[in-house]
Design a protein around this motif. Structure first.
Motif, PDB file in Angstrom:
ATOM      1  N   ALA A   1      29.288  37.784-124.149  1.00 34.97           N
ATOM      2  CA  ALA A   1      30.599  37.370-123.657  1.00 34.97           C
ATOM      3  C   ALA A   1      31.311  36.489-124.680  1.00 34.97           C
ATOM      4  O   ALA A   1      30.673  35.784-125.459  1.00 34.97           O
ATOM      5  CB  ALA A   1      30.454  36.606-122.344  1.00 34.97           C
ATOM      6  N   ARG A   2      32.643  36.550-124.657  1.00 39.63           N
ATOM      7  CA  ARG A   2      33.445  35.587-125.413  1.00 39.63           C
ATOM      8  C   ARG A   2      33.750  34.447-124.456  1.00 39.63           C
ATOM      9  O   ARG A   2      34.584  34.565-123.570  1.00 39.63           O
ATOM     10  CB  ARG A   2      34.743  36.221-125.904  1.00 39.63           C
ATOM     11  N   VAL A   3      33.052  33.337-124.637  1.00 40.34           N
ATOM     12  CA  VAL A   3      33.132  32.253-123.666  1.00 40.34           C
ATOM     13  C   VAL A   3      34.513  31.601-123.646  1.00 40.34           C
ATOM     14  O   VAL A   3      35.043  31.263-122.590  1.00 40.34           O
ATOM     15  CB  VAL A   3      32.049  31.193-123.960  1.00 40.34           C
ATOM     16  N   PRO A  56      38.987  41.798-121.055  1.00 40.46           N
ATOM     17  CA  PRO A  56      38.285  42.937-120.452  1.00 40.46           C
ATOM     18  C   PRO A  56      37.427  43.699-121.456  1.00 40.46           C
ATOM     19  O   PRO A  56      37.833  43.925-122.590  1.00 40.46           O
ATOM     20  CB  PRO A  56      39.437  43.811-119.926  1.00 40.46           C
ATOM     21  N   TYR A  57      36.237  44.061-121.023  1.00 43.63           N
ATOM     22  CA  TYR A  57      35.282  44.842-121.814  1.00 43.63           C
ATOM     23  C   TYR A  57      34.830  44.102-123.064  1.00 43.63           C
ATOM     24  O   TYR A  57      34.659  44.700-124.127  1.00 43.63           O
ATOM     25  CB  TYR A  57      35.861  46.220-122.152  1.00 43.63           C
ATOM     26  N   ASP A  58      34.604  42.801-122.941  1.00 41.51           N
ATOM     27  CA  ASP A  58      34.108  42.016-124.073  1.00 41.51           C
ATOM     28  C   ASP A  58      32.782  42.554-124.598  1.00 41.51           C
ATOM     29  O   ASP A  58      32.551  42.574-125.804  1.00 41.51           O
ATOM     30  CB  ASP A  58      33.928  40.550-123.661  1.00 41.51           C
ATOM     31  N   TRP A  59      31.882  42.957-123.680  1.00 36.66           N
ATOM     32  CA  TRP A  59      30.571  43.428-124.127  1.00 36.66           C
ATOM     33  C   TRP A  59      30.731  44.662-125.022  1.00 36.66           C
ATOM     34  O   TRP A  59      30.158  44.732-126.102  1.00 36.66           O
ATOM     35  CB  TRP A  59      29.672  43.772-122.933  1.00 36.66           C
ATOM     36  N   ALA A  83      40.861  52.151-129.111  1.00 30.81           N
ATOM     37  CA  ALA A  83      41.424  50.933-129.706  1.00 30.81           C
ATOM     38  C   ALA A  83      41.522  49.820-128.677  1.00 30.81           C
ATOM     39  O   ALA A  83      41.266  48.645-128.971  1.00 30.81           O
ATOM     40  CB  ALA A  83      42.804  51.229-130.296  1.00 30.81           C
ATOM     41  N   TRP A  84      41.872  50.187-127.434  1.00 25.15           N
ATOM     42  CA  TRP A  84      41.994  49.173-126.385  1.00 25.15           C
ATOM     43  C   TRP A  84      40.621  48.623-126.025  1.00 25.15           C
ATOM     44  O   TRP A  84      40.441  47.407-125.896  1.00 25.15           O
ATOM     45  CB  TRP A  84      42.669  49.779-125.147  1.00 25.15           C
ATOM     46  N   PRO A  95      34.964  40.564-115.563  1.00 24.08           N
ATOM     47  CA  PRO A  95      34.702  41.538-114.488  1.00 24.08           C
ATOM     48  C   PRO A  95      34.593  42.979-114.961  1.00 24.08           C
ATOM     49  O   PRO A  95      33.762  43.735-114.447  1.00 24.08           O
ATOM     50  CB  PRO A  95      35.910  41.347-113.558  1.00 24.08           C
ATOM     51  N   ALA A  96      35.409  43.386-115.931  1.00 17.06           N
ATOM     52  CA  ALA A  96      35.340  44.771-116.410  1.00 17.06           C
ATOM     53  C   ALA A  96      33.987  45.057-117.062  1.00 17.06           C
ATOM     54  O   ALA A  96      33.411  46.137-116.876  1.00 17.06           O
ATOM     55  CB  ALA A  96      36.476  45.043-117.400  1.00 17.06           C
ATOM     56  N   SER A  97      33.466  44.110-117.824  1.00 19.13           N
ATOM     57  CA  SER A  97      32.154  44.297-118.443  1.00 19.13           C
ATOM     58  C   SER A  97      31.057  44.376-117.391  1.00 19.13           C
ATOM     59  O   SER A  97      30.108  45.156-117.516  1.00 19.13           O
ATOM     60  CB  SER A  97      31.855  43.161-119.420  1.00 19.13           C
TER      61      SER A  97
END
Length: 342
Positions: free
Chosen positions: A67-69, A74-77, A98-99, A145-147
């Motif tokens: 995670a980026r604390v 969204p979708y950091d992982w 790209a997104w 949440p997305a991750s």
């Protein structure tokens, strides 16, 4: 300095090795889930690293992300997984890729949340290919949440030739405890899932560390008790204590710790915010992962109006991003829900 976190973890390492063997020897592609929980500093990441180093045969693919604390998105992982990786041969729409990779040139508008989730799963499948692979999810407790949705979908993808290893602090320490509870329950509910909880080291294990560090076969019971009480058996705290007294004899560990400096005062974010009815509706759209355009269509208002509401929400909740605002709502159990995106 020896890897303190590996003392007392032989059983966990062996269990992870067996899980990897299950993936490798399976006649048909199959996914195995391993969930590792524990407090900060207990050695989750080092356990995963040690297991990866010992796996035989070596994984054909390792996908690792965290995670980026400070500025979650969204979708950091998945973005972490894709960082520095050649994706030119992936059979996916370039704008969607790209997104998902959080590239600065990504288009402003994105796909609907459900479509984007399916594309994210496809990215992982393409990267894993024939495997066998290891998917490492660090700091699940801090993921967006997305991750969390993506990890849950991967866990139920039974035909993926991979070992999914997830490390997390307990759900109560998570950025969004309710979401973390649901994610961990989903992962642990997968058939054949490996569940490990790392606790602090026992006094006998602290004695083993002292024996190896100081080449002293019999550290005194007084020394062991003092070090164990001082560190709480936490491997990271023990490592820091040993490092601070490096070059001195073990009796130096009995001296009182130095008086700590006063903590730096950090301004607190607002605990509560007075939100209008429309702002609560827009906040529900953020929790659902909608773009401004999708929220405008769902609420029957203009994109410009949604943009203004989002700006107000960020200011009122003290959030730096849309994801932080959504997490703010979830943590406070606000009664927000998104209208159907027609």
């Amino acid at each position: 300095m020896m890897p303190v976190s590996m003392v007392g973890r032989a059983g966990e390492l062996a269990e992870l090795d067996r899980a990897w063997s299950t993936v490798v020897t399976s006649r048909r592609p199959a996914l195995t889930v391993a969930v590792i929980t524990g407090a900060a500093g207990v050695g989750k990441s080092l356990l995963v690293a040690a297991a990866l180093e010992a796996f035989a045969p070596r994984p054909a693919v390792v996908l690792s992300g965290a995670a980026r604390v400070h500025s979650p998105a969204p979708y950091d992982w998945l973005a972490a997984v894709l960082t520095g990786r050649d994706t030119s041969r992936l059979d996916l729409p370039r704008d969607a890729l790209a997104w998902l990779a959080q590239q600065p040139t990504a288009p402003r508008e994105r796909y609907p949340p459900g479509t984007l989730l399916r594309l994210a799963v496809r990215v992982v499948r393409l990267l894993v290919a024939a495997g066998p692979a290891v998917l490492v999810v660090e700091d699940l407790h801090a993921l967006d949440p997305a991750s969390l949705n993506l990890v849950g979908e991967l866990a139920t993808a039974g035909d993926l030739p991979a070992l999914l290893v997830v490390a997390s602090r307990p759900a109560e320490d998570a950025v969004a405890p309710d979401l973390a509870v649901r994610a961990l329950a989903r992962l642990c509910g997968v058939r054949g899932a490996v569940r490990q909880h790392l606790g602090p080291l026992l006094p006998a294990e602290v004695a083993e560390v002292l024996t190896q560090v100081y080449a002293d076969p019999r550290p005194s019971g007084r020394l062991v008790r003092a070090v164990w009480q001082r560190t709480g058996g936490n491997p990271y705290a023990l490592t820091e204590l040993l490092a601070a007294h490096a070059g001195r004899g073990p009796e130096a560990l009995l001296r009182p710790p130095p008086v700590p400096r006063p903590p730096r005062v950090v301004p607190q974010r607002p605990v509560d915010a007075e939100l209008t009815g429309r702002e609560i509706e827009v906040l529900g759209c953020l929790v659902a992962g909608m773009s401004n355009k999708q929220a405008a269509r769902a609420l029957g208002i203009s994109v410009r109006t949604v943009t203004v509401h989002v700006s107000n929400l960020l200011r009122k909740t003290g959030s730096a991003s849309r994801t932080e605002a959504a997490i703010w709502a979830v943590r406070r159990r606000l009664p927000v829900s998104a209208p159907a995106d027609g």
